[in-house]
Write a protein that holds these residues in place. Structure first.
Motif, short mmCIF file in Angstrom:
data_model
loop_
_atom_site.label_atom_id
_atom_site.label_comp_id
_atom_site.label_asym_id
_atom_site.label_seq_id
_atom_site.Cartn_x
_atom_site.Cartn_y
_atom_site.Cartn_z
N TRP A 111 0.86 -1.18 0.00
CA TRP A 111 0.00 0.00 0.00
C TRP A 111 0.90 1.23 0.00
N ASP A 112 0.70 2.12 -0.97
CA ASP A 112 1.56 3.30 -1.06
C ASP A 112 0.92 4.54 -0.47
N GLY A 113 -0.19 4.35 0.21
CA GLY A 113 -0.93 5.46 0.79
C GLY A 113 -2.18 5.80 0.02
N SER A 114 -2.29 5.28 -1.21
CA SER A 114 -3.49 5.53 -2.02
C SER A 114 -3.88 4.35 -2.90
N VAL A 115 -2.93 3.50 -3.26
CA VAL A 115 -3.20 2.36 -4.14
C VAL A 115 -2.61 1.09 -3.53
N LEU A 116 -3.38 0.02 -3.54
CA LEU A 116 -2.91 -1.29 -3.10
C LEU A 116 -2.41 -2.04 -4.33
N ARG A 117 -1.20 -2.62 -4.24
CA ARG A 117 -0.60 -3.25 -5.41
C ARG A 117 -0.11 -4.66 -5.10
N LEU B 17 -10.23 -0.54 1.33
CA LEU B 17 -9.12 0.41 1.24
C LEU B 17 -9.32 1.64 2.11
N ALA B 18 -10.58 1.99 2.37
CA ALA B 18 -10.87 3.21 3.13
C ALA B 18 -10.30 3.17 4.54
N ALA B 19 -10.07 1.97 5.08
CA ALA B 19 -9.56 1.84 6.44
C ALA B 19 -8.05 1.98 6.52
N LEU B 20 -7.36 2.00 5.38
CA LEU B 20 -5.90 2.02 5.39
C LEU B 20 -5.39 3.45 5.56
N VAL C 202 -11.38 -11.50 4.10
CA VAL C 202 -9.97 -11.23 3.84
C VAL C 202 -9.43 -10.28 4.90
N ARG C 203 -8.21 -10.55 5.35
CA ARG C 203 -7.52 -9.65 6.27
C ARG C 203 -6.22 -9.17 5.62
N TYR C 204 -5.89 -7.93 5.90
CA TYR C 204 -4.61 -7.38 5.46
C TYR C 204 -3.69 -7.42 6.67
N MET C 205 -2.77 -8.39 6.67
CA MET C 205 -1.89 -8.64 7.81
C MET C 205 -0.59 -7.86 7.60
N LEU C 206 -0.39 -6.83 8.38
CA LEU C 206 0.73 -5.91 8.19
C LEU C 206 1.98 -6.41 8.90
N LEU D 114 -0.85 1.92 14.11
CA LEU D 114 -1.62 2.19 12.89
C LEU D 114 -2.76 1.19 12.72
N ALA D 115 -2.49 -0.08 12.99
CA ALA D 115 -3.52 -1.11 12.87
C ALA D 115 -4.65 -0.86 13.88
N GLU D 116 -4.26 -0.48 15.09
CA GLU D 116 -5.27 -0.20 16.12
C GLU D 116 -6.10 1.02 15.74
#
Length: 298
Positions: free
Chosen positions: A74-80, A94-97, A133-137, A157-159
């Motif tokens: 994630w670059d701050g605006s697009v997930l790749r 994406l809105a939660a990132l 789906v989860r995005y595991m950072l 950030l996740a919290e």
């Protein structure tokens, strides 16, 4: 001299994924998707792991489970994807990132990689499976400070995201090699793939890093599909094995690990696949290679 590539019979062919993806990218995205550009960006800078060295004392490292998901940046605006191609995730996802660079893994759970792969190939942000789906950072690309510092910020950030699908992957410390091996055994017994180790005092750096290690009970590598070998007996009319080529040009076959569905609809020619093996033969080829998955999505 290399043996000639065996071109698949028409029944075994499927459309090139890159062409299909380009056509879809040029079309209007479904409702709920985030607008993406048709041209893929360069592959995101990423910190890549080396294999764990038994001589390493793990006491100075953070340890997490090695997830069988799809890496996403994630670059701050697009997930790749790892390749740099925009990943068609739902707008609500994406809105939660946060507006900062993140590195992580899209994950459905242990032994559910095929489901996840199918979801991403459908390129349908409205698919209800996205709710699972989860995005595991696990990293903050380019961030300052050692991993201790980055991990603390990642957890914050996740919290702050306050979304169940955005999580910092659990990390723990172990006191010694024996504890590390016990943890590995527990993860494997529960259906996991292995462990990742990140040196606590390491700065972030792109490329293969001595500070990031993976620990699994097998070796793994990647090769590109260059042909198919026909099946026999029960497998008549389907793929018996993939003919693959390593980066050094050496070719071999992978037959083990292919499901009936994959034998009927195998990875496309040119696809990069990951395989497992225990050791190399005296000739330098993998002994008993077993198909694991396609490495990335186009």
């Amino acid at each position: 001299m290399r043996p000639p590539t065996r071109i698949p019979a028409p029944a075994l062919r499927r459309p090139g994924r890159c062409i299909r993806s380009l056509i879809l990218a040029l079309a209007l995205l479904p409702a709920g998707a985030v607008a993406q550009t048709a041209e893929p960006a360069d592959a995101p800078a990423a910190m890549l792991a080396l294999r764990y060295d038994p001589a390493i004392d793990p006491a100075g490292w953070w340890v997490s489970e090695k997830l069988d998901g799809v890496r996403a940046s994630w670059d701050g605006s697009v997930l790749r994807f790892r390749s740099g191609r925009a990943l068609p995730a739902p707008a609500w996802f994406l809105a939660a990132l946060p507006p900062v660079a993140l590195d992580g893994e899209l994950w459905l759970g242990r032994r559910r990689f095929d489901e996840l792969s199918g979801l991403l190939r459908r390129e349908d942000p409205a698919d209800p499976l996205w709710r699972e789906v989860r995005y595991m950072l696990f990293e903050l690309p380019g961030a300052a400070g050692d991993f201790d510092t980055r991990l603390a910020r990642l957890r914050s950030l996740a919290e702050a995201a306050d979304a169940p699908w955005v999580q910092a992957i659990p990390q723990q410390r172990v006191p010694d090699r024996a504890a590390l091996q016990r943890l590995l055994g527990e993860v494997l017994a529960s259906g996991g793939e292995g462990l990742m180790l990140h040196r606590a005092d390491a700065l972030w750096q792109p490329g293969r890093s001595e500070a990031l290690r993976k620990l699994t009970p097998w070796l793994d590598a990647e090769a590109r599909v260059v042909g198919y070998l026909p099946g026999k007996g029960r497998l008549q009319g389907r793929v018996g094995a993939l003919q693959v080529e390593r980066a050094d040009g050496r070719r071999f076959r992978i037959g083990s690990g292919l499901s009936d569905a994959l034998r009927a609809n195998p990875p496309a020619l040119g696809a990069l696949v990951t395989y497992r093996y225990r050791e190399l033969t005296p000739a330098g080829l993998p002994r008993f290679p077993r198909y694991l998955r396609e490495r990335t999505l186009p």
